[in-house]
Design a protein around this motif. Structure first.
Motif, PDB file in Angstrom:
ATOM      1  N   GLN A 147       3.602  -7.429  -2.838  1.00 39.11           N
ATOM      2  CA  GLN A 147       3.223  -8.825  -2.607  1.00 39.11           C
ATOM      3  C   GLN A 147       4.136  -9.483  -1.579  1.00 39.11           C
ATOM      4  OE1 GLN A 147       3.066 -10.641  -6.497  1.00 39.11           O
ATOM      5  NE2 GLN A 147       1.232  -9.496  -7.096  1.00 39.11           N
ATOM      6  N   ARG A 148       5.361  -9.014  -1.467  1.00 38.87           N
ATOM      7  CA  ARG A 148       6.249  -9.517  -0.404  1.00 38.87           C
ATOM      8  C   ARG A 148       5.948  -8.830   0.928  1.00 38.87           C
ATOM      9  NH1 ARG A 148       9.971  -8.955  -4.729  1.00 38.87           N
ATOM     10  NH2 ARG A 148      10.624  -6.904  -3.949  1.00 38.87           N
ATOM     11  N   TRP A 149       5.511  -7.603   0.873  1.00 40.87           N
ATOM     12  CA  TRP A 149       5.292  -6.819   2.088  1.00 40.87           C
ATOM     13  C   TRP A 149       4.109  -7.305   2.907  1.00 40.87           C
ATOM     14  CZ3 TRP A 149       6.132  -0.837   1.123  1.00 40.87           C
ATOM     15  CH2 TRP A 149       7.489  -0.614   0.891  1.00 40.87           C
ATOM     16  N   PHE A 150       3.046  -7.798   2.233  1.00 43.79           N
ATOM     17  CA  PHE A 150       1.805  -8.137   2.939  1.00 43.79           C
ATOM     18  C   PHE A 150       1.274  -9.487   2.480  1.00 43.79           C
ATOM     19  CE2 PHE A 150       1.827  -3.447   2.370  1.00 43.79           C
ATOM     20  CZ  PHE A 150       2.018  -3.090   3.700  1.00 43.79           C
ATOM     21  N   THR A 151       0.634 -10.193   3.403  1.00 44.51           N
ATOM     22  CA  THR A 151      -0.002 -11.469   3.047  1.00 44.51           C
ATOM     23  C   THR A 151      -1.172 -11.226   2.089  1.00 44.51           C
ATOM     24  OG1 THR A 151      -1.516 -11.377   4.921  1.00 44.51           O
ATOM     25  CG2 THR A 151       0.596 -12.502   5.286  1.00 44.51           C
ATOM     26  N   PRO A 152      -1.528 -12.239   1.299  1.00 43.33           N
ATOM     27  CA  PRO A 152      -2.681 -12.086   0.406  1.00 43.33           C
ATOM     28  C   PRO A 152      -3.963 -11.699   1.156  1.00 43.33           C
ATOM     29  CG  PRO A 152      -1.431 -14.050  -0.163  1.00 43.33           C
ATOM     30  CD  PRO A 152      -0.848 -13.540   1.109  1.00 43.33           C
ATOM     31  N   GLN A 153      -4.135 -12.248   2.361  1.00 37.33           N
ATOM     32  CA  GLN A 153      -5.335 -11.924   3.126  1.00 37.33           C
ATOM     33  C   GLN A 153      -5.378 -10.449   3.496  1.00 37.33           C
ATOM     34  OE1 GLN A 153      -2.984 -14.381   3.613  1.00 37.33           O
ATOM     35  NE2 GLN A 153      -3.689 -15.728   5.285  1.00 37.33           N
ATOM     36  N   TRP A 154      -4.246  -9.891   3.910  1.00 35.04           N
ATOM     37  CA  TRP A 154      -4.213  -8.478   4.289  1.00 35.04           C
ATOM     38  C   TRP A 154      -4.473  -7.599   3.075  1.00 35.04           C
ATOM     39  CZ3 TRP A 154      -1.981  -3.771   3.454  1.00 35.04           C
ATOM     40  CH2 TRP A 154      -2.118  -2.814   4.471  1.00 35.04           C
ATOM     41  N   ARG A 155      -3.862  -7.938   1.951  1.00 36.24           N
ATOM     42  CA  ARG A 155      -4.057  -7.137   0.742  1.00 36.24           C
ATOM     43  C   ARG A 155      -5.512  -7.156   0.305  1.00 36.24           C
ATOM     44  NH1 ARG A 155       0.397 -10.157  -1.117  1.00 36.24           N
ATOM     45  NH2 ARG A 155      -0.827 -10.938  -2.871  1.00 36.24           N
ATOM     46  N   ALA A 156      -6.150  -8.316   0.428  1.00 41.07           N
ATOM     47  CA  ALA A 156      -7.563  -8.404   0.037  1.00 41.07           C
ATOM     48  C   ALA A 156      -8.455  -7.587   0.966  1.00 41.07           C
ATOM     49  CB  ALA A 156      -8.006  -9.870   0.033  1.00 41.07           C
ATOM     50  N   ALA A 157      -8.103  -7.549   2.237  1.00 40.81           N
ATOM     51  CA  ALA A 157      -8.911  -6.814   3.213  1.00 40.81           C
ATOM     52  C   ALA A 157      -8.635  -5.314   3.198  1.00 40.81           C
ATOM     53  CB  ALA A 157      -8.655  -7.373   4.612  1.00 40.81           C
ATOM     54  N   HIS A 158      -7.487  -4.908   2.651  1.00 36.94           N
ATOM     55  CA  HIS A 158      -7.088  -3.493   2.679  1.00 36.94           C
ATOM     56  C   HIS A 158      -6.614  -3.044   1.297  1.00 36.94           C
ATOM     57  CE1 HIS A 158      -6.492  -5.039   6.825  1.00 36.94           C
ATOM     58  NE2 HIS A 158      -6.983  -3.868   7.181  1.00 36.94           N
ATOM     59  N   PRO A 159      -7.503  -3.036   0.291  1.00 33.41           N
ATOM     60  CA  PRO A 159      -7.054  -2.703  -1.073  1.00 33.41           C
ATOM     61  C   PRO A 159      -6.541  -1.273  -1.203  1.00 33.41           C
ATOM     62  CG  PRO A 159      -9.457  -2.888  -0.965  1.00 33.41           C
ATOM     63  CD  PRO A 159      -8.920  -3.405   0.338  1.00 33.41           C
ATOM     64  N   GLU A 160      -7.184  -0.320  -0.512  1.00 29.30           N
ATOM     65  CA  GLU A 160      -6.734   1.070  -0.648  1.00 29.30           C
ATOM     66  C   GLU A 160      -5.361   1.272  -0.019  1.00 29.30           C
ATOM     67  OE1 GLU A 160      -9.560   3.938   0.634  1.00 29.30           O
ATOM     68  OE2 GLU A 160     -11.159   3.165  -0.655  1.00 29.30           O
ATOM     69  N   ARG A 161      -5.150   0.697   1.152  1.00 29.47           N
ATOM     70  CA  ARG A 161      -3.832   0.833   1.798  1.00 29.47           C
ATOM     71  C   ARG A 161      -2.755   0.110   0.987  1.00 29.47           C
ATOM     72  NH1 ARG A 161      -3.794  -0.533   7.976  1.00 29.47           N
ATOM     73  NH2 ARG A 161      -1.848   0.659   7.869  1.00 29.47           N
ATOM     74  N   THR A 162      -3.125  -1.029   0.387  1.00 28.89           N
ATOM     75  CA  THR A 162      -2.179  -1.735  -0.477  1.00 28.89           C
ATOM     76  C   THR A 162      -1.763  -0.848  -1.642  1.00 28.89           C
ATOM     77  OG1 THR A 162      -3.143  -3.880   0.122  1.00 28.89           O
ATOM     78  CG2 THR A 162      -1.838  -3.791  -1.904  1.00 28.89           C
ATOM     79  N   ARG A 163      -2.735  -0.172  -2.250  1.00 27.41           N
ATOM     80  CA  ARG A 163      -2.408   0.735  -3.358  1.00 27.41           C
ATOM     81  C   ARG A 163      -1.522   1.880  -2.885  1.00 27.41           C
ATOM     82  NH1 ARG A 163      -7.714  -0.461  -5.078  1.00 27.41           N
ATOM     83  NH2 ARG A 163      -8.565   1.318  -3.920  1.00 27.41           N
ATOM     84  N   ASP A 164      -1.804   2.395  -1.681  1.00 31.01           N
ATOM     85  CA  ASP A 164      -0.975   3.483  -1.146  1.00 31.01           C
ATOM     86  C   ASP A 164       0.480   3.043  -0.994  1.00 31.01           C
ATOM     87  OD1 ASP A 164      -3.137   5.183  -1.036  1.00 31.01           O
ATOM     88  OD2 ASP A 164      -3.498   4.895   1.119  1.00 31.01           O
ATOM     89  N   PHE A 165       0.693   1.830  -0.493  1.00 29.19           N
ATOM     90  CA  PHE A 165       2.057   1.342  -0.328  1.00 29.19           C
ATOM     91  C   PHE A 165       2.722   1.070  -1.676  1.00 29.19           C
ATOM     92  CE2 PHE A 165       0.857   0.604   4.124  1.00 29.19           C
ATOM     93  CZ  PHE A 165       2.021   1.021   4.755  1.00 29.19           C
ATOM     94  N   GLN A 166       1.935   0.585  -2.636  1.00 31.29           N
ATOM     95  CA  GLN A 166       2.509   0.380  -3.970  1.00 31.29           C
ATOM     96  C   GLN A 166       2.922   1.724  -4.576  1.00 31.29           C
ATOM     97  OE1 GLN A 166       0.492  -2.535  -6.348  1.00 31.29           O
ATOM     98  NE2 GLN A 166       1.178  -1.654  -8.278  1.00 31.29           N
ATOM     99  N   ASP A 167       2.084   2.750  -4.370  1.00 28.96           N
ATOM    100  CA  ASP A 167       2.427   4.090  -4.861  1.00 28.96           C
ATOM    101  C   ASP A 167       3.669   4.631  -4.136  1.00 28.96           C
ATOM    102  OD1 ASP A 167       0.257   3.993  -6.550  1.00 28.96           O
ATOM    103  OD2 ASP A 167      -1.042   5.227  -5.277  1.00 28.96           O
ATOM    104  N   MET A 168       3.815   4.308  -2.838  1.00 33.75           N
ATOM    105  CA  MET A 168       4.987   4.749  -2.088  1.00 33.75           C
ATOM    106  C   MET A 168       6.264   4.190  -2.730  1.00 33.75           C
ATOM    107  SD  MET A 168       6.015   3.896   1.899  1.00 33.75           S
ATOM    108  CE  MET A 168       4.565   4.670   2.623  1.00 33.75           C
TER     109      MET A 168
END
Length: 258
Positions: A147-168
């Motif tokens: 949530q600090r790494w990406f804006t809410p708009q980016w996270r909403a537009a890129h859910p799979e990449r957000t999950r990948d970074f959370q897994d990282m």
């Protein structure tokens, strides 16, 4: 200050000017994927590495200091027989870059500091986060970090990449993450910022809650050959959220100072 042999990958022209990419707390070298093609296409030799305690690098017992992380960089340059490099660091990687710029300036051709700080308190916050990670693992802090790494708009537009970074983040060894928290907890690079002699580009994310633009301004004001660029929308991993803008800024900086 004992160096470890960190994990790294090298891409691009073997004879190209070397560019070293240094990543954030909780990341591995995959965080720099958006920069590789732009840099290699422009003829650079790109070196990405995992900070000690992260990714596939060794995980020595903590705590670590910024001098330890800086020594790892100098040892990596020696292993690759690189006398001087262009250094690009984000967050913790930027802190490492400032340390190298202060204590081994002859190893840097240019310095690019993204979404970072020369002093990031309060110390108790880093001690508390380290304690949480040691007790509960890095998964306990992964969602808040993304949530600090990406804006809410980016996270909403890129859910799979957000999950990948959370897994990282969640896959980062707990000891490595916590020990690097200690390096940030004890860091204060502000007094020696004027000693950085490399031409320096400072990039801030306009929406970065972790290292807001005021931190970048403080660095740019103190480093003699520095300029500041604030980009948005972008939170902490501006290189991922705005890769085109960041790539253009990095390439322009390298070419101006080649």
């Amino acid at each position: 200050m004992t160096a470890v042999d960190v994990h790294y990958v090298v891409e691009g022209s073997p004879d190209g000017p070397p560019v070293l990419l240094s990543g954030s707390l909780g990341s591995d070298l995959r965080m720099w994927a958006p920069q590789v093609a732009a840099l290699t296409t422009a003829g650079y030799r790109v070196v990405r590495y995992d900070q000690r305690g992260h990714g596939r690098s060794p995980v020595p017992p903590g705590p670590y200091s910024l001098a330890d992380l800086g020594a790892d960089v100098l040892a990596l340059l020696d292993r690759l027989q690189i006398r001087r490099a262009h250094f690009v660091g984000l967050s913790l990687g930027g802190m490492v870059g400032m340390w190298v710029g202060q204590y081994a300036p002859h190893r840097l051709h240019t310095l690019t500091l993204c979404c970072t700080s020369a002093e990031l308190g309060p110390p108790s916050g880093w001690a508390d986060r380290a304690a949480t990670v040691r007790a509960e693992g890095t998964g306990a802090v992964a969602e808040a970090a993304v949530q600090r790494w990406f804006t809410p708009q980016w996270r909403a537009a890129h859910p799979e990449r957000t999950r990948d970074f959370q897994d990282m983040i969640a896959s980062t060894p707990a000891e490595g993450y916590a020990a690097c928290c200690a390096a940030i907890e004890t860091m204060d690079l502000t007094a020696r910022l004027p000693k950085i002699s490399a031409p320096t580009l400072v990039v801030a994310g306009a929406d970065d809650p972790a290292t807001p633009p005021a931190h970048a301004q403080r660095i740019a004001d103190a480093v003699p050959l520095a300029r500041l660029e604030i980009i948005g929308p972008a939170a902490h991993l501006a290189n991922v959220e705005q890769p085109g803008i960041v790539n253009d800024l990095i390439l322009g900086h390298l070419k101006e100072n080649s």
